[in-house]
Write a protein that holds these residues in place. Structure first.
Motif, PDB file in Angstrom:
ATOM      1  N   VAL A 189      42.271   7.895 -13.626  1.00 21.15           N
ATOM      2  CA  VAL A 189      41.039   7.186 -13.972  1.00 21.15           C
ATOM      3  C   VAL A 189      41.378   5.721 -14.173  1.00 21.15           C
ATOM      4  N   PHE A 190      40.638   4.843 -13.485  1.00 20.28           N
ATOM      5  CA  PHE A 190      40.844   3.400 -13.619  1.00 20.28           C
ATOM      6  C   PHE A 190      39.630   2.795 -14.321  1.00 20.28           C
ATOM      7  N   VAL A 191      39.875   2.099 -15.431  1.00 23.90           N
ATOM      8  CA  VAL A 191      38.798   1.532 -16.241  1.00 23.90           C
ATOM      9  C   VAL A 191      38.788   0.020 -16.074  1.00 23.90           C
ATOM     10  N   GLY A 192      37.655  -0.524 -15.617  1.00 23.13           N
ATOM     11  CA  GLY A 192      37.552  -1.964 -15.403  1.00 23.13           C
ATOM     12  C   GLY A 192      36.176  -2.491 -15.744  1.00 23.13           C
ATOM     13  N   ASP A 193      36.042  -3.818 -15.688  1.00 21.25           N
ATOM     14  CA  ASP A 193      34.767  -4.442 -16.069  1.00 21.25           C
ATOM     15  C   ASP A 193      34.061  -5.112 -14.906  1.00 21.25           C
ATOM     16  N   THR A 194      34.608  -5.002 -13.684  1.00 22.99           N
ATOM     17  CA  THR A 194      33.981  -5.649 -12.535  1.00 22.99           C
ATOM     18  C   THR A 194      33.733  -4.652 -11.408  1.00 22.99           C
ATOM     19  N   LEU A 195      32.888  -5.055 -10.484  1.00 25.48           N
ATOM     20  CA  LEU A 195      32.622  -4.220  -9.314  1.00 25.48           C
ATOM     21  C   LEU A 195      33.875  -4.079  -8.458  1.00 25.48           C
ATOM     22  N   ASP A 196      34.729  -5.105  -8.448  1.00 25.75           N
ATOM     23  CA  ASP A 196      35.992  -5.015  -7.711  1.00 25.75           C
ATOM     24  C   ASP A 196      36.867  -3.890  -8.257  1.00 25.75           C
ATOM     25  N   ASP A 197      36.811  -3.661  -9.572  1.00 28.12           N
ATOM     26  CA  ASP A 197      37.613  -2.581 -10.155  1.00 28.12           C
ATOM     27  C   ASP A 197      37.152  -1.221  -9.627  1.00 28.12           C
ATOM     28  N   ILE A 198      35.844  -1.056  -9.543  1.00 28.85           N
ATOM     29  CA  ILE A 198      35.302   0.208  -9.019  1.00 28.85           C
ATOM     30  C   ILE A 198      35.666   0.367  -7.549  1.00 28.85           C
ATOM     31  N   GLU A 199      35.567  -0.721  -6.808  1.00 32.08           N
ATOM     32  CA  GLU A 199      35.912  -0.664  -5.382  1.00 32.08           C
ATOM     33  C   GLU A 199      37.401  -0.359  -5.201  1.00 32.08           C
ATOM     34  N   THR A 200      38.230  -0.857  -6.118  1.00 38.27           N
ATOM     35  CA  THR A 200      39.660  -0.577  -6.053  1.00 38.27           C
ATOM     36  C   THR A 200      39.920   0.923  -6.136  1.00 38.27           C
ATOM     37  N   ALA A 201      39.244   1.589  -7.083  1.00 35.26           N
ATOM     38  CA  ALA A 201      39.409   3.042  -7.221  1.00 35.26           C
ATOM     39  C   ALA A 201      38.913   3.771  -5.975  1.00 35.26           C
TER      40      ALA A 201
END
Length: 291
Positions: free
Chosen positions: A227-239
């Motif tokens: 699970v990768f937790v981030g605050d930007t749309l790039d973080d979601i795209e990374t996963a």
């Protein structure tokens, strides 16, 4: 979700950077080019994608304002939409300016664009005089460098949350911060992550949303589900990109509403980007992972 590894972004997840990195973007452009940028405009660049590196975001925003001087008629929203359509990031911003301006206008805008000076001022504002001289090995300008915006970063994660995560999962970090600045943030938060489980700007991997660092972390921690937790749309795209690159493992992207994306509108943007879950703060993560 039943991961064996939890990967964390730093900015907007573990520490609040609204009055540090984001303030530095705005004030750097004012110092170097005498142009004003609203803090809300910074988020427009973030949502265009490819701006995991705040130095590059500063460069792109400065280029936009210099292009405006030469006749560019696009609003920030129109410009960043065009940048997103050009695959995002600084390369996308340059392409939009080159396509929008006449050759002589473009030449003047690029001639006035001083990326080295922008980075230098950014680091002095963010780090402050003492830390700048320590980390950068250069003498600070007393007219620019004060106490440093880094001192204004507020911790977002409760110690009990971090204790739950480190006690139940293998934990890693994937951040766009330089390694030294990641060390400072993690120390302030109280999260001890071995160097080999941290991926920073200084790591030999492309920045997010390229999934290389996340996949490498999964390899090092022998993950079957991450699970990768981030605050930007790039973080979601990374996963999501990691799932495509490494289909033998399961990757989930979780967004938190403590960065630039906030409230119901932020939640909707995360969901449209394919987030597997959206949380108010990282302190809601234990409940999600325990369900």
């Amino acid at each position: 979700m039943n991961p064996d590894v939890v990967a964390l972004d730093v900015d907007g997840v573990l520490v609040d950077v609204a009055d540090s990195y984001r303030r530095a973007i705005v004030e750097t452009i004012e110092v170097v080019h005498g142009e004003s940028l609203d803090r809300g405009d910074v988020q427009s660049f973030k949502e265009a994608g490819g701006f995991n590196d705040d130095w590059e975001l500063t460069h792109a925003a400065a280029l936009y304002l210099l292009a405006r001087r030469e006749g560019l008629e696009l609003s920030i929203e129109e410009f960043t939409d065009d940048v997103a359509a050009a695959d995002g990031g600084l390369t996308g911003a340059e392409a939009v300016v080159r396509n929008a301006l006449a050759p002589d206008e473009c030449e003047r805008a690029f001639a006035a664009w001083d990326r080295e000076r922008l980075r230098e001022v950014f680091q002095q504002l963010y780090l402050g005089a003492d830390l700048y001289e320590d980390l950068e090995g250069e003498e600070a300008d007393p007219a620019i460098a004060g106490s440093g915006f880094i001192d204004d970063e507020r911790v977002l994660a409760d110690p009990t949350t971090l204790g739950f995560l480190t006690g139940n999962f293998r934990v890693g970090v994937v951040t766009g911060r330089p390694a030294a600045e990641a060390d400072i943030a993690l120390s302030r938060v109280g999260l001890d992550v071995p160097d080999e489980h941290r991926f920073t700007m200084d790591s030999p991997h492309p920045g997010k949303p390229d999934p290389a660092a996340l996949v490498a972390l999964a390899d090092r921690l022998d993950a079957s589900s991450l699970v990768f937790v981030g605050d930007t749309l790039d973080d979601i795209e990374t996963a999501r990109n990691a799932s495509e690159t490494d289909p033998e493992r399961e990757y989930r992207g979780v967004g938190v509403l403590t960065g630039g994306l906030t409230g119901e509108e932020g939640r909707k943007k995360f969901e449209r980007a394919g987030a597997d879950a959206v949380l108010e703060t990282i302190d809601d993560l234990p409940e999600l992972l325990s369900a």
